[in-house]
Motif scaffolding. Sequence first.
Motif, short mmCIF file in Angstrom:
data_model
loop_
_atom_site.label_atom_id
_atom_site.label_comp_id
_atom_site.label_asym_id
_atom_site.label_seq_id
_atom_site.Cartn_x
_atom_site.Cartn_y
_atom_site.Cartn_z
N LYS A 160 -1.33 0.84 10.13
CA LYS A 160 -0.41 1.70 10.04
C LYS A 160 -0.45 2.64 11.79
O LYS A 160 0.66 2.82 12.52
N GLU A 191 -12.21 5.23 0.09
CA GLU A 191 -13.15 5.79 0.56
C GLU A 191 -14.34 5.14 0.51
O GLU A 191 -15.23 5.34 -0.02
N SER A 192 -14.78 3.94 1.32
CA SER A 192 -15.49 3.18 1.44
C SER A 192 -17.06 3.71 1.09
O SER A 192 -17.91 3.04 0.88
N GLN A 195 -12.72 1.55 13.12
CA GLN A 195 -10.87 1.36 12.26
C GLN A 195 -10.44 1.73 12.52
O GLN A 195 -9.42 1.68 12.25
N GLN A 224 0.78 -1.43 0.16
CA GLN A 224 0.00 0.29 -0.42
C GLN A 224 1.17 1.10 0.01
O GLN A 224 0.27 1.87 -0.05
N HIS A 236 -4.32 3.64 1.56
CA HIS A 236 -4.86 2.61 1.69
C HIS A 236 -5.84 1.29 0.38
O HIS A 236 -5.40 2.19 -0.47
N VAL A 237 -6.46 1.28 1.65
CA VAL A 237 -7.49 -0.52 0.42
C VAL A 237 -8.72 0.24 1.55
O VAL A 237 -8.80 0.72 2.45
N ASN A 291 -6.49 0.35 12.53
CA ASN A 291 -6.14 0.74 11.48
C ASN A 291 -4.67 0.14 11.31
O ASN A 291 -4.14 -0.05 13.04
N1 LIG Z 1 -12.02 5.28 5.56
C1 LIG Z 1 -11.19 4.52 5.11
C2 LIG Z 1 -10.45 3.39 5.50
C3 LIG Z 1 -9.56 2.68 4.69
C4 LIG Z 1 -8.43 1.73 5.27
O1 LIG Z 1 -7.49 2.49 6.51
N2 LIG Z 1 -8.21 0.72 4.90
C5 LIG Z 1 -6.91 -0.22 5.43
C6 LIG Z 1 -7.23 -1.70 5.74
S1 LIG Z 1 -8.71 -1.84 6.30
C7 LIG Z 1 -5.50 0.09 5.06
O2 LIG Z 1 -5.40 0.29 3.82
N3 LIG Z 1 -4.30 0.12 5.94
C8 LIG Z 1 -3.15 -0.46 5.15
C9 LIG Z 1 -2.38 1.43 6.90
O3 LIG Z 1 -2.46 0.60 7.94
O4 LIG Z 1 -1.14 0.77 5.95
C10 LIG Z 1 -11.64 4.06 3.72
O5 LIG Z 1 -13.16 3.76 4.63
O6 LIG Z 1 -11.54 3.10 2.89
#
Ligand SMILES: N[C@@H](CCC(=O)N[C@@H](CS)C(=O)NCC(=O)O)C(=O)O
Length: 215
Positions: free
Chosen positions: A113, A67-68, A107, A41, A54-55, A111
Amino acid sequence: MASLVLYSYWRSSSSYRVRFALAAKKLAYEMITVNLLAGEQNADVHKSRSPTGHVPCLLIEGRLFIESVAIIELLEELYPGPALYPKSPWDRARMRTLVEVVNSGIQPLQNLKVLERASSDPEARKAWGAHFNEKGLAAIEQLLEIHSKEGIRGRYTYGDSLTAADVFLVPQFYSAKRFGVDTSKFPRVTAAAEAAMATEAARAAHPDNQPDAVK
Ligand SMILES: N[C@@H](CCC(=O)N[C@@H](CS)C(=O)NCC(=O)O)C(=O)O
């Protein structure tokens, strides 16, 4: 039918939300996996898709979205049936409250990070994640009780059909269990999440059923 490409990681709860919404709406899509544990990522190629690193990201009609919440609302507007948002503004606001408690209140605090920054000790990270999941699920339990008193009853998180509240709660419930939260303390949350998890759409979206799942 637009071509849809989802950038996803099997255990990412935010990716799980989008997979769940796509499956609920019976939308076919291609998946490109991004391995968060391998740090993919943070690579330039992914940062050019997602400035947040992020994903999930969804490529739809040649445009990339992150952003989901925004992605799922876009899907709802482009593909209204089956609806994931109730019609009445009052119900929408109640249901969106549940979405936001997960999306902004739980969430982000667990996360990857954030956990990496909080501690280098795996046990301390788990305790951190459990703490915020437990507090968040307790708030949702109380909200579900309030909704029930208002007459919102049904199998799922907000009534008797799947809504965005299920799409957000189910992945968070899965994460809470991973962090070791005793979810039986939250009977309304557990009943709703288990009912939603039993649907075909939730099964298709489940981390274990993804091509990048580590068995
Ligand atoms: N608010 C964002 C949150 C996205 C997010 O935090 N994704 C996490 C996985 S659930 C991620 O990619 N984390 C990568 C990291 O922390 O390095 C959404 O709803 O898409």
